[in-house]
Write an enzyme that holds these catalytic residues in place. Structure first.
Site, PDB file in Angstrom:
ATOM      1  N   LYS A  32      35.991  53.775  60.389  1.00  0.00           N
ATOM      2  CA  LYS A  32      36.198  52.380  59.933  1.00  0.00           C
ATOM      3  C   LYS A  32      36.612  52.350  58.463  1.00  0.00           C
ATOM      4  CE  LYS A  32      32.542  49.588  58.603  1.00  0.00           C
ATOM      5  NZ  LYS A  32      32.849  48.962  57.300  1.00  0.00           N
ATOM      6  N   ASN A  33      35.869  53.066  57.639  1.00  0.00           N
ATOM      7  CA  ASN A  33      36.113  52.955  56.196  1.00  0.00           C
ATOM      8  C   ASN A  33      37.367  53.688  55.736  1.00  0.00           C
ATOM      9  OD1 ASN A  33      33.882  51.399  56.109  1.00  0.00           O
ATOM     10  ND2 ASN A  33      32.595  52.845  54.993  1.00  0.00           N
ATOM     11  N   ARG A 102      34.929  41.578  54.282  1.00  0.00           N
ATOM     12  CA  ARG A 102      34.876  41.823  52.859  1.00  0.00           C
ATOM     13  C   ARG A 102      35.999  42.763  52.410  1.00  0.00           C
ATOM     14  NH1 ARG A 102      32.199  42.412  47.846  1.00  0.00           N
ATOM     15  NH2 ARG A 102      33.029  44.389  47.162  1.00  0.00           N
ATOM     16  N   CYS A 126      27.132  39.066  50.569  1.00  0.00           N
ATOM     17  CA  CYS A 126      26.970  39.336  51.985  1.00  0.00           C
ATOM     18  C   CYS A 126      25.532  39.765  52.219  1.00  0.00           C
ATOM     19  CB  CYS A 126      27.946  40.387  52.471  1.00  0.00           C
ATOM     20  SG  CYS A 126      27.524  42.027  51.920  1.00  0.00           S
ATOM     21  N   ARG A 131      27.429  42.166  45.941  1.00  0.00           N
ATOM     22  CA  ARG A 131      28.757  42.796  46.046  1.00  0.00           C
ATOM     23  C   ARG A 131      29.842  42.132  45.188  1.00  0.00           C
ATOM     24  NH1 ARG A 131      29.288  45.167  52.159  1.00  0.00           N
ATOM     25  NH2 ARG A 131      30.511  46.764  51.150  1.00  0.00           N
ATOM     26  N   PRO A 132      29.717  42.213  43.861  1.00  0.00           N
ATOM     27  CA  PRO A 132      30.759  41.659  42.998  1.00  0.00           C
ATOM     28  C   PRO A 132      32.066  42.461  43.112  1.00  0.00           C
ATOM     29  CG  PRO A 132      29.144  42.862  41.693  1.00  0.00           C
ATOM     30  CD  PRO A 132      28.664  42.896  43.118  1.00  0.00           C
ATOM     31  N   ILE A 133      33.161  41.919  42.563  1.00  0.00           N
ATOM     32  CA  ILE A 133      34.445  42.643  42.599  1.00  0.00           C
ATOM     33  C   ILE A 133      34.994  42.829  41.187  1.00  0.00           C
ATOM     34  CG2 ILE A 133      35.122  42.032  44.953  1.00  0.00           C
ATOM     35  CD1 ILE A 133      36.966  39.902  43.588  1.00  0.00           C
ATOM     36  N   ASP A 134      34.101  42.757  40.197  1.00  0.00           N
ATOM     37  CA  ASP A 134      34.544  42.862  38.808  1.00  0.00           C
ATOM     38  C   ASP A 134      35.310  44.162  38.520  1.00  0.00           C
ATOM     39  OD1 ASP A 134      31.969  43.937  39.384  1.00  0.00           O
ATOM     40  OD2 ASP A 134      31.647  44.302  37.250  1.00  0.00           O
ATOM     41  N   LEU A 135      34.897  45.263  39.157  1.00  0.00           N
ATOM     42  CA  LEU A 135      35.565  46.548  38.876  1.00  0.00           C
ATOM     43  C   LEU A 135      36.988  46.560  39.435  1.00  0.00           C
ATOM     44  CD1 LEU A 135      32.544  48.881  39.728  1.00  0.00           C
ATOM     45  CD2 LEU A 135      33.325  48.188  37.458  1.00  0.00           C
ATOM     46  N   ASP A 313      25.186  53.978  53.967  1.00  0.00           N
ATOM     47  CA  ASP A 313      25.506  53.511  55.316  1.00  0.00           C
ATOM     48  C   ASP A 313      24.701  54.224  56.408  1.00  0.00           C
ATOM     49  OD1 ASP A 313      27.239  51.716  54.262  1.00  0.00           O
ATOM     50  OD2 ASP A 313      29.076  52.707  54.919  1.00  0.00           O
ATOM     51  N   ARG A 405      31.181  45.276  64.525  1.00  0.00           N
ATOM     52  CA  ARG A 405      32.072  45.372  63.359  1.00  0.00           C
ATOM     53  C   ARG A 405      32.458  46.837  63.104  1.00  0.00           C
ATOM     54  NH1 ARG A 405      29.450  44.121  58.328  1.00  0.00           N
ATOM     55  NH2 ARG A 405      31.302  45.276  57.705  1.00  0.00           N
TER      56      ARG A 405
HETATM   57  C1  UD1 Z   1      32.343  50.837  50.737  1.00  0.00           C
HETATM   58  C2  UD1 Z   1      32.167  50.927  52.237  1.00  0.00           C
HETATM   59  C3  UD1 Z   1      30.735  50.600  52.635  1.00  0.00           C
HETATM   60  C4  UD1 Z   1      29.770  51.499  51.865  1.00  0.00           C
HETATM   61  C5  UD1 Z   1      30.048  51.447  50.375  1.00  0.00           C
HETATM   62  C6  UD1 Z   1      29.222  52.442  49.575  1.00  0.00           C
HETATM   63  C7  UD1 Z   1      34.343  50.351  53.078  1.00  0.00           C
HETATM   64  C8  UD1 Z   1      35.175  49.387  53.835  1.00  0.00           C
HETATM   65  N1  UD1 Z   1      33.085  50.004  52.875  1.00  0.00           N
HETATM   66  O1  UD1 Z   1      32.055  49.484  50.380  1.00  0.00           O
HETATM   67  O2  UD1 Z   1      30.588  50.824  54.032  1.00  0.00           O
HETATM   68  O3  UD1 Z   1      28.456  51.067  52.096  1.00  0.00           O
HETATM   69  O4  UD1 Z   1      31.442  51.737  50.114  1.00  0.00           O
HETATM   70  O5  UD1 Z   1      29.397  53.719  50.060  1.00  0.00           O
HETATM   71  O6  UD1 Z   1      34.798  51.408  52.712  1.00  0.00           O
HETATM   72  N2  UD1 Z   1      30.190  47.044  42.771  1.00  0.00           N
HETATM   73  C9  UD1 Z   1      30.271  46.268  41.630  1.00  0.00           C
HETATM   74  N3  UD1 Z   1      31.489  45.770  41.268  1.00  0.00           N
HETATM   75  C10 UD1 Z   1      32.620  46.022  41.979  1.00  0.00           C
HETATM   76  C11 UD1 Z   1      32.536  46.823  43.132  1.00  0.00           C
HETATM   77  C12 UD1 Z   1      31.309  47.323  43.515  1.00  0.00           C
HETATM   78  O7  UD1 Z   1      29.256  46.015  40.971  1.00  0.00           O
HETATM   79  O8  UD1 Z   1      33.697  45.540  41.588  1.00  0.00           O
HETATM   80  C13 UD1 Z   1      28.877  47.565  43.205  1.00  0.00           C
HETATM   81  C14 UD1 Z   1      28.472  47.007  44.580  1.00  0.00           C
HETATM   82  O9  UD1 Z   1      27.857  45.749  44.429  1.00  0.00           O
HETATM   83  C15 UD1 Z   1      27.521  48.059  45.086  1.00  0.00           C
HETATM   84  C16 UD1 Z   1      28.130  49.348  44.508  1.00  0.00           C
HETATM   85  O10 UD1 Z   1      28.974  48.948  43.451  1.00  0.00           O
HETATM   86  O11 UD1 Z   1      26.241  47.855  44.551  1.00  0.00           O
HETATM   87  C17 UD1 Z   1      28.903  50.157  45.518  1.00  0.00           C
HETATM   88  O12 UD1 Z   1      29.950  49.380  46.047  1.00  0.00           O
HETATM   89  P1  UD1 Z   1      31.343  50.008  46.508  1.00  0.00           P
HETATM   90  O13 UD1 Z   1      31.307  51.487  46.360  1.00  0.00           O
HETATM   91  O14 UD1 Z   1      32.424  49.253  45.858  1.00  0.00           O
HETATM   92  O15 UD1 Z   1      31.302  49.658  48.054  1.00  0.00           O
HETATM   93  P2  UD1 Z   1      32.457  48.971  48.907  1.00  0.00           P
HETATM   94  O16 UD1 Z   1      33.773  49.513  48.542  1.00  0.00           O
HETATM   95  O17 UD1 Z   1      32.263  47.509  48.918  1.00  0.00           O
END
Ligand code: UD1
Length: 436
Positions: A32-33, A102, A126, A131-135, A313, A405
Site C-alpha cells: 500500500k505505502n 490522507r 485522523c 498528522r500535520p503537513i508542515d514539513l 504500522d 483500506r
Molecule cells: C507514512 C505511512 C504510514 C506510516 C508512517 C510512518 C504512507 C501512505 N503512510 O505516513 O502508514 O505509519 O509513514 O511510518 O506511506 N509529521 C509532521 N509534519 C509533517 C509530516 C509528518 O509533524 O509535515 C509527523 C507526523 O505527525 C508523525 C510523524 O511525523 O508524527 C511521522 O509521519 P510521516 O513519516 O510523515 O508519516 P506519513 O507519511 O503520514
C-alpha cells in the site's frame, strides 16, 4: 455508510472465528505505502504507466478516483493497472475524496510539478494523531513554490527549482512529496534527514524506470537531478511488509506454522527479532519467512521508530501478540501520538494493559474471549482481527471498511491458512455502535 431509519446505520464488520491454529503458505499482496506515492507519481509522466502487483484496496481505489477527477485515464485488467495521465487537465484536488485519503497530500508535489499550480484541501487530523503537513509545505517552499493556506485549502504555485531541503524529522510522506516535486525541476535537489523506508527505495526505482534521475533512497540523503520529462514504463510494486508482518503474527499468536512468500525478509527484520524473542521459531529464506510458535513470552521493551526501527504500522498487531504472551511487556509509540485505541478494545476481550501517555504496559493473559469490538483505524483493526483469531468464541470487529483500506482479501488469505474471517453487514442502532 448507508443511512436507514433514524438512529440505525448499515454497519460492516468482520466476524472472526477464534481458536484455530493457522497453518500454511500465502504470498503477500503488493505494498500500500509503495503504491500510493507511485500512483501520485504517474502524473509526472505524460505516457501510460503499467503497474503490476498493485493491491486493490480501498486507499488505492480512492487514489485512482482522485486521479480520474484530475483527468487521468485508468484501466484495470488481469492483475495489471494502467494509468495514463496524458489527458490530465485539472490541478484541483476534490475535497470529499481527498478527505478519505490522507495520502492524497502526495499529489501536491506531482500536481504542482505537472501544472505549476496545485489546489488541495487541508488533510486535517485522523484517528492516530494530529498528522500535520508542515514539513511537506516547508520543503515545497524551499524549492521555490509559493504556498498559501486559506479556508481549509492549500494553494501551491510557481516553477520548482532545485535546492537543499533539511527535514526536521524523517517524514515518509514529506520525503516522497519532495522527491516527486523535484523530478522535473530545474537543477539538483538534495533531501537531508530523509526517511529511509523501503517504500522510498521502491519510489526511487519507479522514478528511475521512468527516466528520472534519483539516487540515495534508503539513506538519509536523497539527491534528485531534475530532467524535463520522464517516459512510460511497466513496474512491479514491492511486497507489503506490514501485511506480511500481520500474517506472520497471526501464525505465531494462534500457535500455528505460517510461511509468507514473495517478501524480502530484511524489510520485516525488526519484527522477526521480536517474534524470536517471544519464543517463536523464525526461518528466513531468500524471499520468504516461516514462523512457528507454541508458548509465547513477553518482551521487555519495544519502541517504534522510523525505519530501520520497529514500524509504528506493526505496533497494534504486536500489542495484541504481547497481550497473550507470558509476563509483562512495555511498548512505546514514538511516531504517532494517539495510536493506542486498540488497547481499550483488547480489554473488552479480557486483555490487561495500562496506557501512560505514549507508553503501554501490557500484562500477558492466557485467554481472550470473543466480543464486539471496534476497528478505530486500519492497523488497530488488524490487531483486533488477530485477537479474534486467538480468542475463545466469535469476535465481531466493527468498521470492516477501515481494515479494507490496507488489506486485500484478508478473508481469503486467512481462509487459505485455515482460519475463518467473514465480512458481514447488518443494520445496527447507534447505541449498539457506541457500546461496541
Ligand atoms: C507514512 C505511512 C504510514 C506510516 C508512517 C510512518 C504512507 C501512505 N503512510 O505516513 O502508514 O505509519 O509513514 O511510518 O506511506 N509529521 C509532521 N509534519 C509533517 C509530516 C509528518 O509533524 O509535515 C509527523 C507526523 O505527525 C508523525 C510523524 O511525523 O508524527 C511521522 O509521519 P510521516 O513519516 O510523515 O508519516 P506519513 O507519511 O503520514
Amino acid at each position: 455508510m448507508l443511512y436507514l431509519a433514524e438512529g440505525t446505520k448499515k454497519m460492516s464488520y468482520w466476524l472472526v472465528r477464534g481458536g484455530r491454529a493457522l497453518n500454511g503458505t500465502v504470498s503477500v499482496q503488493g505494498s500500500k505505502n509503495a503504491a500510493l506515492p507511485i500512483l501520485a507519481a504517474t502524473l509526472l509522466i505524460k505516457e501510460p504507466i503499467r503497474l503490476l502487483n498493485c493491491p486493490m484496496i480501498r486507499d488505492v481505489q480512492n487514489m485512482l478516483r482522485i486521479l480520474k477527477t484530475l483527468g487521468c485515464t485508468v484501466v484495470e485488467e488481469r492483475g495489471a493497472l494502467t494509468v495514463d495521465s496524458c489527458t490530465a487537465d485539472s490541478f484541483v484536488l476534490p475535497t470529499a475524496l481527498s478527505g478519505e485519503l490522507r495520502s492524497s497530500i502526495f499529489l501536491l508535489g506531482s500536481v504542482l510539478s505537472r501544472f505549476g499550480d496545485a489546489d488541495a484541501p487541508y488533510p486535517g487530523g485522523c484517528e492516530i494523531g494530529n498528522r500535520p503537513i508542515d514539513l511537506h509545505l516547508k520543503g515545497l517552499k524551499r524549492l521555490g513554490a509559493e504556498v498559501e493556506e486559506r479556508g481549509g485549502r492549500i494553494r501551491c504555485r510557481g516553477a520548482i527549482t532545485g535546492g537543499v531541503v533539511d527535514l526536521d524529522y524523517p517524514s515518509v510522506g514529506a520525503t516522497e512529496n519532495i522527491m516527486l516535486a523535484a523530478c522535473r525541476a530545474k537543477g539538483q535537489t538534495t533531501v537531508r534527514n530523509a526517511a529511509c523506508e523501503p517504500e522510498i527505495v521502491d519510489l526511487e526505482r519507479f522514478l528511475c524506470a521512468c527516466g528520472f534521475r534519483v539516487r540515495g533512497a534508503g539513506t538519509p540523503t536523497v539527491v534528485i537531478d531534475g530532467v524535463p520529462e520522464g517516459h512510460g514504463t511497466a513496474f512491479r510494486i514491492m511486497p507489503d511488509r506490514i501485511a506480511a508482518g500481520t500474517y506472520l503474527i497471526a501464525g505465531a499468536i494462534t500457535g500455528g506454522d505460517v510461511t509468507v512468500t514473495d517478501l524480502d525478509p530484511e524489510t520485516v527484520d525488526t519484527l522477526l527479532f521480536k517474534l524470536a524473542e517471544c519464543g517463536a521459531e523464525v526461518t528466513r529464506k531468500a524471499d520468504a519467512v516461516r514462523v512457528r510458535a507454541k508458548a509465547l513470552r513477553g518482551v521487555g521493551f519495544t519502541e517504534t521508530r522510523p525505519y530501520p526501527g520497529f514500524p509504528t504500522d506493526l505496533q497494534p498487531q504486536l500489542f495484541t501478540l504481547l497481550s497473550v504472551s507470558e509476563g509483562t511487556s512495555v511498548l512505546v509509540e514514538n511516531v504517532f501520538e494517539n495510536r493506542f485505541k486498540h488497547a481499550q478494545e483488547l480489554k473488552k476481550m479480557g486483555a490487561e494493559n495500562r496506557i501512560l501517555d505514549r507508553t503501554a504496559i501490557i500484562t500477558g493473559v492466557r485467554k481472550l474471549h470473543g466480543a464486539c469490538v471496534t476497528a478505530h483505524d486500519l492497523r488497530g483493526g488488524a490487531a483486533m482481527v488477530l485477537a479474534g483469531l486467538f480468542a475463545e468464541g466469535d469476535t465481531k470487529v466493527l468498521h470492516a471498511e477501515r481494515i479494507e483500506r490496507g488489506y486485500e482479501s484478508m478473508d481469503s488469505v486467512i481462509g487459505l491458512l485455515g482460519g475463518s474471517v467473514t465480512r458481514k453487514e447488518e443494520s445496527i442502532g447507534e447505541e449498539e455502535e457506541k457500546r461496541g
